[in-house]
Design an enzyme around this catalytic site. Structure first.
Site, short mmCIF file in Angstrom:
data_model
loop_
_atom_site.label_atom_id
_atom_site.label_comp_id
_atom_site.label_asym_id
_atom_site.label_seq_id
_atom_site.Cartn_x
_atom_site.Cartn_y
_atom_site.Cartn_z
CB SER A 141 -1.09 -0.57 1.23
OG SER A 141 -1.55 0.83 1.23
CE1 TYR A 154 -3.87 -1.93 5.19
CE2 TYR A 154 -2.93 -0.21 4.45
CZ TYR A 154 -4.40 -1.25 4.99
OH TYR A 154 -4.18 -1.25 2.96
#
Length: 258
Positions: A141, A154
């Site tokens: 990401s 995350y």
């Protein structure tokens, strides 16, 4: 339809919806056999992938559990002769300030978003080395390279995925196995839709809520799409991508260019 991946088997974790399904469909169109992974009844997704003519299987492994990952890789070996292309895509999210972050959510996010990448990789690599060819593609990401408030687990996990990608890229550098990460910006997945819905719940117009979310981070003001990610995966599987090693490839509408 060209089938450059005919005879190859791809395993895509978290592939019964969203980004994982988009990548699986691109691989199937290119001729690969597919092993799908995800919870619940996968019959409709299997049928969608089967339309391209390759062999398709499904394993419901919970990738937070190393034993279930091992069982999935054993299934791949038994039913497909092993994995040639591994796409580590499964991921979850939770948003909270560090001091309020539930410990059990931290542990689960690290297990699914990071540790599963390690376990699937370590179990796939010996077979790839034996065959003399392999592709490991980790869906990281932009949050593997920058932080965002409230996303401690995350962000930590995705940074870890990029670090692991670099190490595996180096350890396989003299072989025909490559390992790379792709780093999407905003993709309209259920995780992102929830963030839009949270804005709508405060009284914001739905179109405005979507625009505002994109405008905060993504200069293109457009979502990255699963088919675009699938095409990038195909490039990394091609001969043209054979010297892309240990890379973290941004596909983010300009997010990290700022």
């Amino acid at each position: 339809m060209t089938t450059p991946l005919s005879g190859k088997t791809a395993l895509v974790t978290g592939s019964t919806s969203g980004i994982g399904l988009g990548i699986a469909l691109s691989l199937a169109k290119a001729g690969a056999n597919l092993i799908l992974n995800g919870f619940g009844d996968a019959s409709a997704v299997i049928a969608e992938v089967q339309q391209f003519g390759g062999k398709v299987g499904h394993h419901p492994a919970d990738v937070s559990d190393p034993a279930q990952i091992a069982d999935m890789l054993a299934y791949a070996e038994r039913e497909f002769g092993g994995v040639d292309i591994l796409v580590n895509n499964a991921g979850i999210q939770h948003v909270a300030a560090v001091e309020d972050f539930p410990v059990e959510r931290w542990d689960l996010i690290i297990a699914i978003n990071l540790s599963s990448v390690f376990h699937a990789t370590r179990l796939s690599l010996p077979g790839m080395r034996a065959k003399g060819w392999g592709r490991i593609i980790n869906v990281a990401s932009v949050h593997g390279q920058v932080g965002s408030v409230g996303k401690a687990a995350y962000v930590a996990a995705k940074h870890g995925v990029i670090g692991l990608t670099k190490v595996v890229g180096l350890e396989t550098a003299t072989s025909n196995v490559t390992c790379n990460a792709i780093c999407p910006g905003w993709v309209l997945t259920p995780l992102v839709q929830k963030q839009i819905d949270d804005r709508i719940a405060t009284g914001v117009d739905p179109q405005q809520a979507q625009h505002d979310l994109l405008a905060e981070k993504q200069p293109s003001l457009e979502f990255v799409t699963p088919p675009q990610l699938g095409e990038l995966v195909l490039f990394l599987c091609s001969e043209a991508g054979s010297q892309v090693r240990g890379a973290a490839w941004n596909i983010d509408g300009g997010w990290l260019a700022q």
